[in-house]
Design a protein around this motif. Structure first.
Motif, PDB file in Angstrom:
ATOM      1  N   ALA A 144     -24.288  83.543 111.430  1.00 45.91           N
ATOM      2  CA  ALA A 144     -23.173  82.975 112.051  1.00 45.91           C
ATOM      3  C   ALA A 144     -21.999  83.764 112.688  1.00 45.91           C
ATOM      4  O   ALA A 144     -21.353  83.366 113.584  1.00 45.91           O
ATOM      5  CB  ALA A 144     -22.469  81.984 111.038  1.00 45.91           C
ATOM      6  N   HIS A 145     -22.239  85.064 112.324  1.00 48.06           N
ATOM      7  CA  HIS A 145     -21.247  86.057 112.942  1.00 48.06           C
ATOM      8  C   HIS A 145     -21.111  86.062 114.454  1.00 48.06           C
ATOM      9  O   HIS A 145     -20.199  86.158 115.106  1.00 48.06           O
ATOM     10  CB  HIS A 145     -21.477  87.408 112.141  1.00 48.06           C
ATOM     11  N   PRO A 146     -22.310  86.265 115.032  1.00 48.11           N
ATOM     12  CA  PRO A 146     -22.128  86.351 116.623  1.00 48.11           C
ATOM     13  C   PRO A 146     -21.415  84.997 117.116  1.00 48.11           C
ATOM     14  O   PRO A 146     -20.486  85.341 117.938  1.00 48.11           O
ATOM     15  CB  PRO A 146     -23.505  86.295 117.118  1.00 48.11           C
ATOM     16  N   PHE A 147     -21.328  83.919 116.530  1.00 45.64           N
ATOM     17  CA  PHE A 147     -20.873  82.735 117.116  1.00 45.64           C
ATOM     18  C   PHE A 147     -19.192  82.797 116.580  1.00 45.64           C
ATOM     19  O   PHE A 147     -18.376  82.146 117.275  1.00 45.64           O
ATOM     20  CB  PHE A 147     -21.282  81.358 116.660  1.00 45.64           C
ATOM     21  N   MET A 148     -19.033  83.045 115.356  1.00 43.45           N
ATOM     22  CA  MET A 148     -17.664  82.835 114.492  1.00 43.45           C
ATOM     23  C   MET A 148     -17.457  84.316 113.800  1.00 43.45           C
ATOM     24  O   MET A 148     -17.526  84.463 112.568  1.00 43.45           O
ATOM     25  CB  MET A 148     -17.666  81.863 113.599  1.00 43.45           C
ATOM     26  N   CYS A 155      -6.994  74.570 116.199  1.00 40.90           N
ATOM     27  CA  CYS A 155      -8.420  74.731 115.995  1.00 40.90           C
ATOM     28  C   CYS A 155      -8.711  75.898 115.319  1.00 40.90           C
ATOM     29  O   CYS A 155     -10.069  76.159 114.848  1.00 40.90           O
ATOM     30  CB  CYS A 155      -9.251  73.958 117.048  1.00 40.90           C
ATOM     31  N   GLY A 156      -8.423  77.008 115.944  1.00 40.10           N
ATOM     32  CA  GLY A 156      -8.802  78.407 115.617  1.00 40.10           C
ATOM     33  C   GLY A 156      -9.932  78.804 116.598  1.00 40.10           C
ATOM     34  O   GLY A 156     -10.348  78.203 117.435  1.00 40.10           O
ATOM     35  N   THR A 157      -9.955  80.247 116.586  1.00 42.09           N
ATOM     36  CA  THR A 157     -10.872  80.979 117.405  1.00 42.09           C
ATOM     37  C   THR A 157     -12.356  80.792 117.310  1.00 42.09           C
ATOM     38  O   THR A 157     -13.204  80.334 118.017  1.00 42.09           O
ATOM     39  CB  THR A 157     -10.769  82.404 117.508  1.00 42.09           C
ATOM     40  N   ASP A 158     -12.486  80.679 115.823  1.00 41.53           N
ATOM     41  CA  ASP A 158     -14.160  80.298 115.454  1.00 41.53           C
ATOM     42  C   ASP A 158     -14.495  79.012 115.957  1.00 41.53           C
ATOM     43  O   ASP A 158     -15.702  78.998 116.498  1.00 41.53           O
ATOM     44  CB  ASP A 158     -14.050  80.637 114.111  1.00 41.53           C
ATOM     45  N   ALA A 159     -13.803  78.211 115.648  1.00 38.83           N
ATOM     46  CA  ALA A 159     -14.023  76.707 116.053  1.00 38.83           C
ATOM     47  C   ALA A 159     -14.229  76.713 117.497  1.00 38.83           C
ATOM     48  O   ALA A 159     -15.248  75.708 118.058  1.00 38.83           O
ATOM     49  CB  ALA A 159     -13.176  75.511 115.391  1.00 38.83           C
ATOM     50  N   LEU A 160     -13.142  77.160 118.362  1.00 40.16           N
ATOM     51  CA  LEU A 160     -13.402  76.875 119.661  1.00 40.16           C
ATOM     52  C   LEU A 160     -14.721  77.826 120.417  1.00 40.16           C
ATOM     53  O   LEU A 160     -15.454  77.086 121.193  1.00 40.16           O
ATOM     54  CB  LEU A 160     -12.188  77.630 120.327  1.00 40.16           C
ATOM     55  N   ARG A 161     -14.957  78.959 119.701  1.00 37.14           N
ATOM     56  CA  ARG A 161     -16.257  79.743 120.288  1.00 37.14           C
ATOM     57  C   ARG A 161     -17.312  78.834 120.226  1.00 37.14           C
ATOM     58  O   ARG A 161     -18.101  78.710 120.605  1.00 37.14           O
ATOM     59  CB  ARG A 161     -16.131  81.012 119.726  1.00 37.14           C
ATOM     60  N   PHE A 162     -17.345  78.275 118.747  1.00 31.15           N
ATOM     61  CA  PHE A 162     -18.769  77.519 118.204  1.00 31.15           C
ATOM     62  C   PHE A 162     -18.789  76.435 118.877  1.00 31.15           C
ATOM     63  O   PHE A 162     -20.159  75.966 119.530  1.00 31.15           O
ATOM     64  CB  PHE A 162     -18.374  77.331 116.843  1.00 31.15           C
ATOM     65  N   ALA A 163     -17.730  75.582 119.304  1.00 29.39           N
ATOM     66  CA  ALA A 163     -17.920  74.497 120.029  1.00 29.39           C
ATOM     67  C   ALA A 163     -18.380  74.886 121.557  1.00 29.39           C
ATOM     68  O   ALA A 163     -19.225  74.092 122.106  1.00 29.39           O
ATOM     69  CB  ALA A 163     -16.349  73.946 120.033  1.00 29.39           C
ATOM     70  N   GLU A 167     -20.807  85.533 126.072  1.00 27.33           N
ATOM     71  CA  GLU A 167     -21.059  86.878 126.197  1.00 27.33           C
ATOM     72  C   GLU A 167     -20.900  87.809 124.946  1.00 27.33           C
ATOM     73  O   GLU A 167     -21.456  88.573 124.607  1.00 27.33           O
ATOM     74  CB  GLU A 167     -20.208  87.351 127.310  1.00 27.33           C
ATOM     75  N   ASP A 168     -20.021  87.146 124.157  1.00 24.96           N
ATOM     76  CA  ASP A 168     -19.553  87.980 123.003  1.00 24.96           C
ATOM     77  C   ASP A 168     -20.619  87.693 121.780  1.00 24.96           C
ATOM     78  O   ASP A 168     -20.992  88.359 121.027  1.00 24.96           O
ATOM     79  CB  ASP A 168     -18.243  87.565 122.476  1.00 24.96           C
ATOM     80  N   THR A 169     -21.041  86.464 121.969  1.00 25.07           N
ATOM     81  CA  THR A 169     -22.170  85.933 120.830  1.00 25.07           C
ATOM     82  C   THR A 169     -23.390  86.823 121.191  1.00 25.07           C
ATOM     83  O   THR A 169     -23.961  87.536 120.236  1.00 25.07           O
ATOM     84  CB  THR A 169     -22.606  84.645 121.174  1.00 25.07           C
ATOM     85  N   LEU A 170     -23.894  86.873 122.597  1.00 27.33           N
ATOM     86  CA  LEU A 170     -25.053  87.901 122.853  1.00 27.33           C
ATOM     87  C   LEU A 170     -24.836  89.477 122.533  1.00 27.33           C
ATOM     88  O   LEU A 170     -25.491  89.940 121.982  1.00 27.33           O
ATOM     89  CB  LEU A 170     -25.189  87.681 124.175  1.00 27.33           C
ATOM     90  N   THR A 171     -23.630  89.708 122.693  1.00 28.24           N
ATOM     91  CA  THR A 171     -23.256  91.335 122.471  1.00 28.24           C
ATOM     92  C   THR A 171     -23.115  91.830 121.141  1.00 28.24           C
ATOM     93  O   THR A 171     -23.845  92.591 120.516  1.00 28.24           O
ATOM     94  CB  THR A 171     -21.877  91.413 122.908  1.00 28.24           C
ATOM     95  N   ARG A 172     -22.529  90.531 120.308  1.00 29.39           N
ATOM     96  CA  ARG A 172     -22.710  90.962 118.696  1.00 29.39           C
ATOM     97  C   ARG A 172     -24.138  90.809 118.225  1.00 29.39           C
ATOM     98  O   ARG A 172     -24.484  91.572 117.155  1.00 29.39           O
ATOM     99  CB  ARG A 172     -21.663  90.071 118.181  1.00 29.39           C
ATOM    100  N   HIS A 203      -8.441  80.577 131.332  1.00 23.82           N
ATOM    101  CA  HIS A 203      -8.445  79.107 131.239  1.00 23.82           C
ATOM    102  C   HIS A 203      -9.815  78.729 130.325  1.00 23.82           C
ATOM    103  O   HIS A 203     -10.407  79.780 129.916  1.00 23.82           O
ATOM    104  CB  HIS A 203      -8.494  78.337 132.567  1.00 23.82           C
ATOM    105  N   ILE A 204      -9.950  77.500 130.084  1.00 20.58           N
ATOM    106  CA  ILE A 204     -11.256  77.362 129.078  1.00 20.58           C
ATOM    107  C   ILE A 204     -12.641  77.957 129.747  1.00 20.58           C
ATOM    108  O   ILE A 204     -13.401  77.987 129.019  1.00 20.58           O
ATOM    109  CB  ILE A 204     -11.233  75.925 128.758  1.00 20.58           C
ATOM    110  N   GLY A 205     -12.770  77.920 131.135  1.00 22.76           N
ATOM    111  CA  GLY A 205     -13.990  78.324 131.779  1.00 22.76           C
ATOM    112  C   GLY A 205     -14.042  79.763 131.310  1.00 22.76           C
ATOM    113  O   GLY A 205     -15.316  80.308 130.839  1.00 22.76           O
ATOM    114  N   HIS A 206     -12.918  80.812 131.243  1.00 24.59           N
ATOM    115  CA  HIS A 206     -13.302  82.155 130.756  1.00 24.59           C
ATOM    116  C   HIS A 206     -13.531  82.136 129.353  1.00 24.59           C
ATOM    117  O   HIS A 206     -14.310  82.990 128.897  1.00 24.59           O
ATOM    118  CB  HIS A 206     -11.817  82.887 131.243  1.00 24.59           C
ATOM    119  N   ALA A 207     -12.845  81.090 128.456  1.00 20.94           N
ATOM    120  CA  ALA A 207     -13.257  81.087 126.972  1.00 20.94           C
ATOM    121  C   ALA A 207     -14.913  80.873 126.987  1.00 20.94           C
ATOM    122  O   ALA A 207     -15.413  81.569 125.984  1.00 20.94           O
ATOM    123  CB  ALA A 207     -12.407  79.898 126.509  1.00 20.94           C
TER     124      ALA A 207
END
Length: 1240
Positions: free
Chosen positions: A845-849, A703-711, A146-151, A136-140
Motif C-alpha cells: 500500500a505504500h506507493p499509494f498511501m 480526509c487526509g493526504t493518504d485518502a486523497l491519493r488513494f481515491a 506519478e509518486d505512486t509509480l516513483t515509489r 488544484h485537484i488536477g495537479h493532485a
C-alpha cells in the motif's frame, strides 16, 4: 346572539386546550431537564470513579503529534498509537525525515548513479505546474499517479529520479500580477516599466513558487528537490536561447506576417490552447471586458454590395458586420449558377467607393450557407486570409491592437470594435443596403486568460517549421518506439501530426524569454533598408555581443563610425517553447553533464490527455531535433478531473477544488473567503459562492493526504474523465482507519515477546484459513504488481483495498481472535502470519498511501540492520515480489474458504435483519445434496460457527419443519436460520405487516406524485430525488418481505402475496397455490415437491401488469375474485416456464375466470359511456389477458384473440376512453398481434 355565545364558547375551549397543551409541554420539558441533570451527575460520579481507579482520561479532540525534536529527525514511534486514525498526527514529521535522509535522491540507491544498475533506471520529469497559483485537484491527480509509480520503482531497487520543477507561465503570470498591481496600487505595468515590472513578477514567483512546492511535499511527492528547476532561472534560460539559435541555424525558424489569435486586453498573440470556444445555439448577449453593456452574438446580418457596372446587387451575410470595413472582395463558388455572370466584376464599397473590390470565384465557399456569397476580409479571418493569398487580394487592417477601429476607416475610426458594429449596421440601413438579420448558431473564440473575444489580426511573428519534425514524431509512435497509453490516443496523435501547422512562438509580453533576435540599425533606421517583417533582416545570437559581431561583419564601416546599433525584438517566446525542452534542460543542456548522459532519455512522461499536442508532441519533436533521441519511451495520459456533476472545473464556477482543502478540511465560510481573495470579478464571485453552497453545504470534511491519493488512483480507470466526489474520498479515510485498527490489533497480539523468524515467510503448514490468507496475499502481490506495470491503477488499488478490508480484516483477524485463545491452534504460526500480512500489506500500500503505511510499519518488529535487512524506511524497503510468494498460492484452498465465507456472510446478513445480539447464538441448517460441501462444513465447524456466531451449522437434504429465516446461497444451497425460541414469531409477523403497510402507503404516494398529470412541470432534481426514494423504498420492501418467517407454506394470503416479491420461488408457488385453491372452490392443485430443486430460484421479470408495474396487488379481498385472477396471473408469470409444478394448471384456471370477466365488463359497458375507473379495470383485464395469451395454443389462441379484438372494437368509438394511456397501450399491442401468427 346565540351564534355569538357559541363562538365565544368555542374560542374559550380552544384557549383552554392550548393552555393545557402548553402546561403539558412545560412539565415534559422540566422533567427532561431534571433527567438530564441526574444523568450528568451520575456520569460525573462515574468519571470520578474512573479517575480514582487510575484510568487515564482520553484527550479531547483529534490526536496531534507534539514530540519535540530537531527538523528532519526521525519521528518518535515509542509513544502509543492513538485509538483512531488522525491524518494530522500521521502526516507530521515523516516527510522532513525522508527528505533529510536523501531517500528521494537517485544517489541513495546507488552513490555512483552513472554505473549500470542491473535492476534498471526509472526517470521521469514532473509536468511543471504554473507559478500563477496553488495546485488544484488536477495537479493532485498527476502527483498521486506519478509518486505512486516513483515509489514503486524505487522500492523495486531501480535507480530512481523524479525531477520537479515549475513553469513561468508567461501570459497567466503576467495577467495575475497586472491585476494584483492594479488592485493593490492602482498601477499598470507601463507605469512601472519593463524592468521594474519583471521584478514584481519575480517577487510573486518567490511567494507562489514556494507554496506550490509546499503543496507537493504535503501530497507526499518523493521528488529530488535538490534538482528542482524553474523555467526562468539562468541555466534554463540559457537552454531556451540555445534551442532557438540552433533551430534557426537548421532552417526551422522563420519570421512571417500572418494572422494570429490576438487578445486585445492582453495586447498579445496567444496559443490555440488558450482559446476557449464558446458554442452558441443562437442569439445571446455576452459580457466582454471593456464594455459596460453585454454584446450580442449569434446574429447573422444580411446586407448588399452594389455592382459597379449595373444596378445589380450581391447579398452577403456575416456575424461580424464591423469587419466589412476591411472587405476587399466577395467570394462565390465557381459552379454556383446564380453568380457565374458576376465573376471578376467590380463591387462598390458603400463607405470607401475608391477601394478596389471584385467578385472572386473560390471553391471554399459553401453554396448552401446563407446566400452563397461570402464577404472577404483577408486581414481579420483565417479562411479569408487564405482566400486573399489565393486570389491576390489586398490585406487591410481595420481593427487595432487595442480593439478599436483603425484610423483609415473614416467616421468609424477610434470606435471600440463592438460599438462600431451597431454604427456600421445603422449606416448600411441609411444607404438602403441592409437586408435583415436572423439567429445563427456560432462559435465565439474567448481568451481563457482575459475572457476577451479573440480578434484575428495580422502580425509579424516568429514561427517554427513543424512538418519535418512532426513526421519523425509520428513515425516514432507508428513504429512502437514511443508508446502512448492508453493506445486509443494513437489516433489523435496521428490526426494532429499528419496535419501539423507551423507554430507561432512570438508573444507580445514582458514576462518570458525574450526572443534572441536583433534588428541592425544605422543611424536609428533599419540597416540597408531591411524589412523588419522579414526574418532575413534579423540577426540571431545567444547574446548581444554575438549578434553585434555578426552586424560588424556586415557593416564594418558603420560599426567603426559608431553608427551601428542593435534593437532586440521586444517579444518573448511562447511558454510551451521552453516547456518542450524540460526533459533535457533540467540536466543543464547544452552542457554534456553526467545527469544528462545517465537520465536522458527518461523512462516515462505522465500527464493529462488535454495537452497531448501542446506539450507532449512538442517535447518529442524537440528531443528528436536537438538530441536525436526520444525524450521518453512511454507516455501515460490520465483522465481529466471534473466535478461530481461531470462539469469542467472553473474558478468562476466555484467548483475548483484545492487539494489542501480536501486534506485538511474546510468550512463553507472559508471557501467563500477564498473567492474574495481571488482575481474573479464580483459577478463571478457571486455565481461561484452559489455553486459552492450547493456542492458543499457543510464544507469539505478532513480526509487526509493518504485518502486523497488513494481515491485519485482508484478513480484512474483508463478513460477520459473523472467525476470527483469528495464523499468518496472521505470513504477512503474510513478505509485508512480500518487499516489503523487492524495494525493496532496485530501489535497487541504480537506483544513485546514476539520474535521475528530468520525467514520472512513461514515454512510450517497451518490451518486452512492460515493457508487461505497467504494465498490471498500472494494474489494481491501479483495483482498490484501487474496493475502498476500496466498503469492500471484502478485494478491495483482495488486489489489492495479488497485484501485489507475483506480478506484480512473481515475474515482472518476475526478468525485469529478465536484461534489465539484455543490451544488446538498454532498460536506462534498465527502471530507470524499476522505479522507477514501487515508487513507485506503495508509495503504493497505504500506507493499509494505513504504516510499511514510508514507510521504503522515503523512500529512493527524488525530485524536489526544487517546487509540482508537494512531498511530504515518504507520509502527504500523492498517491494514484495511474486517470486517470493508464488509457492503460497493455493487456489483449491481459496475455493473452499470462499464457500465458508459465503455461508458466514449469509448468516450474518440474516442475523442483522432480525437484530440478533451477540449472545443470541442460533442454529443454522444448510439444505443441500452436496456431500463435499457437507464434509467441508463438518471439518471447519469450529471457525465457521465462531465467525457466524452460530451454536452449530449442519447440512441436510430436506428443509426444516420449524420456523426459520431463509436465504439462498446459490442454486444448490439454501440457508435456514432457526429462529424458534429466539424470535417472537407473532410479534415479528405483526412488525413486518405494520412496516409493509407503511411502505405500501409511501410507495403509493410517491407513484401518485410521479404519475400525476402535472408532474411534467416538476423540477428534474425533485423528480430524480423522488425516483431515488421510490427505488430505496421498493428495495427495503423486497428485503423486508424476504426476511419474513414462513412456516410450512401456510399463512394469510395477503402476507403471502407480499412475500411473493422475494427472490424465492418457494414463496411464489405457495402464494399461487393458495389463490388457485380459492378460485377453484377448493379444487386440489398439485403442490410443489419439497425435494424438487428445479422449482426453486427460477424467476423472470414481469412488466405486463398495468402501467408496466412489476409490483403485484398487495391486498387480497375474497369478495373480489378479479383481484385473485390478477394475483395468480402475476405470480405464475414470474415462475420460469418449464418447471415441474402446477403452473400451467393455475394459468388455465385463471384464464377460464378471466375471459368471462372481460366479456361481462364489455357487455355492461356497450351501450353507455365507460367511466375512467371502470375502463382502468377493463384495460387491466386486457393486460392480464395479454400477459397470459402465450400459454394458449392453436385454435384456442385464435378464438381468444378474435374475442378480445371484437370487444375492443365495441368500445373503441367511445371518445371518453380513447385518450387514456391504458387503452392506447392495449390497442397498440393488439394491432401488433394482428400481423403475427398465433403462437405455437
Amino acid at each position: 346572539m346565540a351564534d355569538k355565545e357559541k363562538a365565544d364558547k368555542k374560542k374559550q375551549k380552544k384557549e383552554a386546550e392550548k393552555a393545557a397543551k402548553l402546561a403539558k409541554f412545560q412539565a415534559k420539558k422540566q422533567l427532561e431537564e431534571q433527567q438530564k441533570a441526574a444523568a450528568a451527575a451520575a456520569d460525573g460520579q462515574k468519571q470520578s470513579k474512573k479517575k480514582k481507579a487510575g484510568k487515564p482520561e482520553k484527550p479531547a479532540g483529534p490526536a496531534e503529534y507534539k514530540w519535540e525534536h530537531e527538523p528532519g529527525q526521525r519521528k518518535n514511534t515509542a509513544c502509543p498509537l492513538p485509538e483512531a486514525y488522525e491524518p494530522r498526527y500521521v502526516e507530521s514529521a515523516w516527510y522532513e525525515w525522508w527528505e533529510s535522509k536523501g531517500f528521494f535522491k537517485p544517489e541513495y540507491q546507488q552513490p555512483d548513479f552513472t554505473k549500470p544498475n542491473p535492476r534498471g533506471i526509472f526517470m521521469m520529469v514532473i509536468p511543471p505546474p504554473n507559478v500563477t497559483a496553488g495546485l488544484h485537484i488536477g495537479h493532485a491527480l498527476t502527483s498521486a499517479i506519478e509518486d505512486t509509480l516513483t515509489r514503486w520503482h524505487r522500492m523495486r531497487g531501480e535507480t530512481t529520479l523524479w525531477n520537479p520543477g515549475c513553469d513561468h507561465a508567461g501570459i497567466a503570470t503576467q495577467v495575475v500580477v497586472e491585476k494584483k498591481l492594479m488592485r493593490e496600487r492602482g498601477l499598470t505595468r507601463h507605469d512601472l516599466g519593463r524592468e521594474a515590472f519583471e521584478q514584481e513578477i519575480w517577487r510573486y514567483r518567490n511567494e507562489k513558487g514556494d507554496r506550490i512546492y509546499y503543496q507537493l511535499r504535503h501530497l507526499g511527492c518523493s521528488c529530488d528537490w535538490s534538482r528542482a528547476r524553474f523555467t526562468m532561472e539562468p541555466k534554463m534560460s540559457r537552454a531556451v536561447i540555445e534551442a532557438f539559435v540552433r533551430m534557426h541555424g537548421m532552417g526551422l525558424m522563420y519570421r512571417a506576417n500572418r494572422l494570429v489569435n490576438w487578445s486585445c486586453t492582453l495586447r498579445s498573440a496567444i496559443s490555440d490552447i488558450e482559446v476557449e470556444k464558446k458554442e452558441l445555439t443562437g442569439r445571446k448577449a455576452l459580457h466582454v471586458p471593456g464594455y459596460e453593456q453585454p454584446i450580442e452574438f449569434g446574429v447573422l446580418t444580411h446586407f448588399a454590395y452594389p455592382l459597379a457596372d449595373s444596378d445589380e446587387k450581391i447579398v452577403v451575410a456575416t456575424t461580424r458586420p464591423e469587419t466589412m470595413l476591411g472587405d476587399t472582395a466577395v467570394a462565390v463558388h465557381p459552379e454556383d449558377p446564380r453568380y457565374k455572370h458576376m465573376h471578376d466584376r467590380r463591387i462598390v464599397h458603400p463607405f470607401f467607393p475608391d477601394r478596389e473590390m471584385r467578385v472572386v470565384a473560390d471553391s471554399f465557399v459553401e453554396r448552401e450557407f446563407g446566400t452563397g456569397a461570402v464577404k472577404i476580409t483577408p486581414a481579420h479571418d483565417a479562411n479569408d486570409f487564405e482566400c486573399g493569398i489565393r486570389n491576390n487580394l489586398a490585406f487591410i487592417t481595420v481593427i487595432g491592437e487595442d480593439g478599436r477601429i483603425a484610423d483609415n476607416c473614416g467616421e468609424f475610426s477610434g470606435l471600440p470594435r463592438f460599438d462600431a458594429r451597431q454604427r456600421v449596421v445603422d449606416a448600411l440601413k441609411a444607404k438602403g443596403l441592409w437586408i435583415g438579420e436572423q439567429d445563427n448558431p456560432m462559435v465565439v473564440p474567448i481568451c481563457s486568460r482575459s475572457k476577451d473575444v479573440i480578434e484575428p489580426l495580422i502580425k509579424p511573428q516568429w514561427y517554427v517549421r513543424c512538418e519535418g519534425m512532426a513526421k519523425r514524431a509520428l513515425d516514432a509512435v507508428e513504429s512502437g518506439e514511443l508508446q502512448l497509453i492508453p493506445e486509443y490516443h494513437n489516433r489523435v496523435w496521428r490526426e494532429w501530426l499528419s496535419n501539423c501547422r507551423d507554430w507561432c512562438i512570438s508573444r507580445q509580453l514582458w514576462w518570458g524569454h525574450q526572443v534572441p533576435a536583433w534588428l541592425p540599425l544605422i543611424d536609428g533606421k533599419p540597416a540597408g533598408g531591411c524589412d523588419p517583417n522579414s526574418g532575413d533582416s534579423w540577426l540571431i545570437g545567444r547574446n548581444h555581443d554575438e549578434a553585434m559581431a555578426q552586424a560588424r561583419a556586415k557593416w564594418p564601416k558603420e560599426a567603426a563610425e559608431g553608427r551601428l546599433t542593435l534593437k532586440q525584438d521586444p517579444d518573448v517566446l511562447d511558454t510551451w517553447f521552453s516547456s518542450q525542452l524540460f526533459p533535457f534542460s533540467v540536466f543543464d543542456w547544452p552542457d554534456q553533464t553526467l545527469e544528462l548522459s545517465t537520465f536522458y532519455p527518461g523512462t516515462l512522461l505522465e500527464t493529462g490527455h488535454d495537452i497531448l499536442f501542446f506539450w507532449v508532441a512538442r517535447m518529442v519533436m524537440a528531443g528528436l531535433t536537438l538530441m536525436d533521441k526520444l525524450p521518453f519511451r512511454y507516455v501515460y495520459l490520465h483522465a481529466i478531473v471534473r466535478d461530481s456533476h461531470g462539469q469542467k472545473m472553473s474558478k468562476s464556477k466555484g467548483n475548483v477544488i484545492d487539494p489542501m482543502d480536501v486534506i485538511n478540511g474546510i468550512t463553507l465560510e472559508s471557501l467563500h473567503a477564498q473567492l474574495e481573495d481571488s482575481n474573479l470579478d464580483r459577478r463571478e464571485i457571486d455565481r461561484a459562492r452559489q455553486c459552492q453552497k450547493e456542492d458543499y453545504p457543510n464544507g469539505i470534511p478532513e480526509c487526509g493526504t493518504d485518502a486523497l491519493r488513494f481515491a485519485l488512483c482508484a478513480y484512474s480507470a483508463q478513460g477520459r474523465d473523472i467525476n470527483l466526489d469528495v464523499l468518496r474520498v472521505q470513504g477512503y479515510r474510513f478505509f485508512c482507519n480500518k487499516m489503523w485498527q487492524a495494525v493496532r490489533y496485530v501489535l497487541m497480539c504480537l506483544g513485546d515477546s514476539f520474535q521475528l523468524p530468520e525467514t520472512r515467510l513461514p515454512h510450517r503448514i497451518g490451518s486452512s484459513l492460515d493457508q487461505w490468507i497467504l494465498s490471498r496475499l500472494t494474489y494481491t502481490v501479483r495483482a498490484i504488481d501487474k496493475g502498476l506495470e500496466a498503469y492500471d491503477f484502478q485494478s491495483a488499488t482495488t486489489a489492495c483495498y479488497n485484501f485489507w478490508l475483506y480478506d484480512f480484516c473481515d475474515v482472518y483477524l476475526e478468525y485469529s481472535k478465536l484461534a489465539l485463545k484455543d490451544p488446538e491452534y498454532d498460536a506462534d504460526l498465527i502471530r507470524h502470519t499476522l505479522y507477514i500480512c501487515c508487513d507485506t500489506g503495508l509495503r504493497l500500500a505504500h506507493p499509494f498511501m505513504p504516510f499511514i503505511t510508514e507510521e504503522l510499519w515503523q512500529r512493527l518488529p524488525r530485524h536489526p540492520p544487517t546487509p540482508l535487512f537494512s531498511e530504515p524506511s518504507l520509502c527504500v524497503a523492498e517491494f514484495p515480489s511474486i517470486g517470493e510468494f508464488h509457492c503460497y498460492r493455493k487456489e483449491h484452498c481459496e475455493t473452499e474458504v470462499d464457500q465458508l465465507i459465503k455461508i458466514i456472510k449469509a448468516v450474518r446478513s440474516l442475523r442483522g435483519e432480525y437484530q440478533l445480539t451477540g449472545r443470541q447464538r442460533t442454529r443454522a441448517i444448510l439444505v443441500t445434496a452436496d456431500s463435499e460441501l457437507a464434509a467441508l462444513v463438518q471439518r471447519e465447524q469450529k471457525p465457521l460457527c465462531s465467525l457466524s456466531n452460530c451454536s452449530i451449522i449442519e447440512c441436510s437434504s430436506s428443509r426444516p419443519t420449524e420456523a426459520c429465516a431463509m436465504n439462498t446461497l446459490n442454486d444448490r444451497v439454501e440457508l435456514h436460520l432457526v429462529l424458534a425460541g429466539i424470535v417472537d414469531l407473532a410479534k415479528e409477523a405483526a412488525r413486518l405487516a405494520s412496516r409493509l403497510d407503511t411502505l405500501d402507503k409511501q410507495v403509493a404516494k410517491l407513484r401518485e406524485q410521479l404519475d400525476a398529470p402535472g408532474s411534467a412541470s416538476m423540477p428534474e432534481a425533485v423528480r430524480a430525488a423522488n425516483r431515488d426514494k421510490l427505488e430505496k423504498l421498493l428495495t427495503e420492501r423486497a428485503k423486508l418481505a424476504e426476511s419474513a418467517v414462513v412456516s410450512g407454506g401456510s399463512g394469510g394470503i395477503k402476507q403471502l402475496i407480499r412475500l411473493s416479491n422475494s427472490k424465492s420461488a418457494y414463496l411464489l408457488t405457495e402464494a399461487a397455490k393458495c389463490i388457485a385453491n380459492l378460485l377453484g372452490n377448493g379444487q386440489k392443485i398439485t403442490t410443489v415437491q419439497v425435494a424438487d430443486k428445479q422449482t426453486r430460484d427460477r424467476l423472470i421479470n414481469c412488466n405486463n401488469m398495468p402501467n408496466g408495474n412489476a409490483e403485484f396487488v398487495a391486498t387480497f379481498d375474497s369478495s373480489n375474485p378479479n383481484d385473485a385472477i390478477f394475483d395468480l396471473i402475476g405470480l405464475c408469470h414470474r415462475l420460469q416456464p418449464g418447471v415441474h409444478c402446477a403452473r400451467d394448471q393455475w394459468i388455465s384456471l385463471a384464464i377460464s375466470r378471466l375471459l368471462p370477466a372481460v366479456v361481462a365488463m364489455a357487455t355492461n359497458s356497450r351501450h353507455s359511456s365507460i367511466g375512467r375507473c371502470q375502463f382502468v379495470d377493463f384495460a387491466r383485464m386486457l393486460n392480464g389477458y395479454l400477459a397470459t395469451r402465450t400459454f394458449l395454443v392453436g385454435e384456442s389462441l385464435s378464438a381468444a384473440d378474435a374475442a378480445v379484438a371484437s370487444l375492443l372494437q365495441q368500445v373503441s368509438s367511445d371518445v371518453a376512453v380513447t385518450t387514456l394511456t391504458e387503452f392506447g397501450n392495449v390497442r397498440r399491442y393488439l394491432d401488433l398481434m394482428k400481423h403475427r401468427e398465433p403462437l405455437a
